[in-house]
Design a protein around this motif. Sequence first.
Motif, PDB file in Angstrom:
ATOM      1  N   GLN A 260      20.435   1.373 -11.389  1.00  0.00           N
ATOM      2  CA  GLN A 260      19.623   2.337 -12.118  1.00  0.00           C
ATOM      3  C   GLN A 260      20.495   3.473 -12.619  1.00  0.00           C
ATOM      4  O   GLN A 260      21.315   4.017 -11.865  1.00  0.00           O
ATOM      5  CB  GLN A 260      18.525   2.875 -11.196  1.00  0.00           C
ATOM      6  CG  GLN A 260      17.581   3.865 -11.855  1.00  0.00           C
ATOM      7  CD  GLN A 260      16.491   4.316 -10.897  1.00  0.00           C
ATOM      8  OE1 GLN A 260      16.323   3.753  -9.823  1.00  0.00           O
ATOM      9  NE2 GLN A 260      15.765   5.333 -11.283  1.00  0.00           N
ATOM     10  N   GLU A 261      20.306   3.853 -13.877  1.00  0.00           N
ATOM     11  CA  GLU A 261      21.077   4.938 -14.451  1.00  0.00           C
ATOM     12  C   GLU A 261      20.784   6.238 -13.702  1.00  0.00           C
ATOM     13  O   GLU A 261      19.639   6.581 -13.429  1.00  0.00           O
ATOM     14  CB  GLU A 261      20.707   5.103 -15.932  1.00  0.00           C
ATOM     15  CG  GLU A 261      21.637   6.029 -16.718  1.00  0.00           C
ATOM     16  CD  GLU A 261      21.300   7.482 -16.536  1.00  0.00           C
ATOM     17  OE1 GLU A 261      22.241   8.304 -16.517  1.00  0.00           O
ATOM     18  OE2 GLU A 261      20.107   7.817 -16.396  1.00  0.00           O
TER      19      GLU A 261
ATOM     20  N   VAL B   9      20.699   1.182  -4.055  1.00  0.00           N
ATOM     21  CA  VAL B   9      20.308   0.946  -2.670  1.00  0.00           C
ATOM     22  C   VAL B   9      19.933  -0.526  -2.546  1.00  0.00           C
ATOM     23  O   VAL B   9      19.044  -1.012  -3.259  1.00  0.00           O
ATOM     24  CB  VAL B   9      19.123   1.839  -2.252  1.00  0.00           C
ATOM     25  CG1 VAL B   9      18.690   1.511  -0.827  1.00  0.00           C
ATOM     26  CG2 VAL B   9      19.502   3.307  -2.370  1.00  0.00           C
ATOM     27  N   TYR B  10      20.637  -1.238  -1.659  1.00  0.00           N
ATOM     28  CA  TYR B  10      20.360  -2.650  -1.438  1.00  0.00           C
ATOM     29  C   TYR B  10      19.345  -2.774  -0.306  1.00  0.00           C
ATOM     30  O   TYR B  10      19.461  -2.107   0.722  1.00  0.00           O
ATOM     31  CB  TYR B  10      21.637  -3.408  -1.076  1.00  0.00           C
ATOM     32  CG  TYR B  10      22.694  -3.307  -2.141  1.00  0.00           C
ATOM     33  CD1 TYR B  10      22.701  -4.164  -3.238  1.00  0.00           C
ATOM     34  CD2 TYR B  10      23.688  -2.330  -2.066  1.00  0.00           C
ATOM     35  CE1 TYR B  10      23.661  -4.055  -4.222  1.00  0.00           C
ATOM     36  CE2 TYR B  10      24.654  -2.222  -3.051  1.00  0.00           C
ATOM     37  CZ  TYR B  10      24.638  -3.081  -4.122  1.00  0.00           C
ATOM     38  OH  TYR B  10      25.593  -2.970  -5.099  1.00  0.00           O
ATOM     39  N   GLU B  11      18.363  -3.619  -0.501  1.00  0.00           N
ATOM     40  CA  GLU B  11      17.309  -3.775   0.502  1.00  0.00           C
ATOM     41  C   GLU B  11      17.344  -5.175   1.088  1.00  0.00           C
ATOM     42  O   GLU B  11      17.252  -6.169   0.371  1.00  0.00           O
ATOM     43  CB  GLU B  11      15.927  -3.510  -0.112  1.00  0.00           C
ATOM     44  CG  GLU B  11      14.789  -3.599   0.890  1.00  0.00           C
ATOM     45  CD  GLU B  11      13.449  -3.224   0.308  1.00  0.00           C
ATOM     46  OE1 GLU B  11      12.415  -3.504   0.943  1.00  0.00           O
ATOM     47  OE2 GLU B  11      13.441  -2.633  -0.805  1.00  0.00           O
ATOM     48  N   ARG B  12      17.506  -5.226   2.406  1.00  0.00           N
ATOM     49  CA  ARG B  12      17.545  -6.498   3.133  1.00  0.00           C
ATOM     50  C   ARG B  12      16.253  -6.691   3.898  1.00  0.00           C
ATOM     51  O   ARG B  12      15.612  -5.722   4.311  1.00  0.00           O
ATOM     52  CB  ARG B  12      18.711  -6.486   4.136  1.00  0.00           C
ATOM     53  CG  ARG B  12      20.054  -6.122   3.535  1.00  0.00           C
ATOM     54  CD  ARG B  12      20.619  -7.260   2.749  1.00  0.00           C
ATOM     55  NE  ARG B  12      20.836  -8.411   3.591  1.00  0.00           N
ATOM     56  CZ  ARG B  12      21.920  -8.556   4.386  1.00  0.00           C
ATOM     57  NH1 ARG B  12      22.858  -7.636   4.401  1.00  0.00           N
ATOM     58  NH2 ARG B  12      22.073  -9.626   5.118  1.00  0.00           N
ATOM     59  N   SER B  13      15.868  -7.917   4.123  1.00  0.00           N
ATOM     60  CA  SER B  13      14.685  -8.190   4.934  1.00  0.00           C
ATOM     61  C   SER B  13      14.961  -9.376   5.854  1.00  0.00           C
ATOM     62  O   SER B  13      15.709 -10.297   5.502  1.00  0.00           O
ATOM     63  CB  SER B  13      13.458  -8.464   4.055  1.00  0.00           C
ATOM     64  OG  SER B  13      13.731  -9.462   3.095  1.00  0.00           O
ATOM     65  N   TYR B  14      14.362  -9.314   7.032  1.00  0.00           N
ATOM     66  CA  TYR B  14      14.584 -10.317   8.068  1.00  0.00           C
ATOM     67  C   TYR B  14      13.261 -10.643   8.759  1.00  0.00           C
ATOM     68  O   TYR B  14      12.312  -9.868   8.728  1.00  0.00           O
ATOM     69  CB  TYR B  14      15.549  -9.812   9.150  1.00  0.00           C
ATOM     70  CG  TYR B  14      16.858  -9.249   8.659  1.00  0.00           C
ATOM     71  CD1 TYR B  14      17.995 -10.038   8.597  1.00  0.00           C
ATOM     72  CD2 TYR B  14      16.949  -7.907   8.293  1.00  0.00           C
ATOM     73  CE1 TYR B  14      19.202  -9.507   8.171  1.00  0.00           C
ATOM     74  CE2 TYR B  14      18.156  -7.374   7.866  1.00  0.00           C
ATOM     75  CZ  TYR B  14      19.277  -8.177   7.799  1.00  0.00           C
ATOM     76  OH  TYR B  14      20.466  -7.645   7.377  1.00  0.00           O
TER      77      TYR B  14
END
Length: 261
Positions: free
Chosen positions: A232-233, A238-243
């Motif tokens: 995003q400019e 932010v990287y979002e992980r899910s488990y």
Amino acid sequence: MAVQTVDRINFGTGRFYETLPGGYPFPIANATDINVDFKADLKEAFGEGGYPLSVADGHRSIDITAKHYNLTPQALANATNGTISTGTSPFAIDEPHTVPTTPFTFTLTNGATLVPNTLVVVAYPLVSGVNVPTVYNIVASGSEAVGVSCSVSPVGVVKFAAADTGINTQCTYQYTNAAGTRVSVANPFQNSAKAYQLVAIKRDNAPLDNSTAQLVYTFFAVRTAGIKNQYQEGAFTVYERSYKAYANPAGLVFQCDTVNV
């Protein structure tokens, strides 16, 4: 000896690690948000009354999400069931060149390792006295048309029509490079993602004696549910992980340690 803080007051975020079976903990750097959601399905039994006569806890699940700033090849491979290798194909972006007088060609800086069919040429021919940005078509050698198209050889020699002499261009293309790391993802069979442990560590000051209070969650078996990337400019990515957590072969799901050190 530190005083054990039983009632925790937490502030901020912590850190977390992924550990493959038989491996060492792999840190996911600079976590900004770690969320653990413990859920249980409640099943209701009804008779003639309006309220249930019994409630049973049924299926249980633990969903974990984590947001972080740094992305490493290993973290991406873990999230996508990918494999890591060396050698990459980076892009040369807006590489400037000017079409010379005879033979109306120039050679791309990384032309020797040009990836076929990746060249984009934006030229600035004069139209009614104004330099107009124009995306040139890539055609076969000998078919170049002034103000419209150019050709490129397998080793990155870009050729123009004679009347295009002197125009400025910007070339974007892909080329091979032995440096760097590549994550490759094939189409795997279902139920093939690696299972691993997940450990989340949260530290706080313990107000009773100014020791360091730690809250440690260990999930003995998790499967990744993917990763979200957003560029995003004007903002950090932010990287979002899910488990999804589940029981390991010994029947253990998670443990939570609270300790002051």
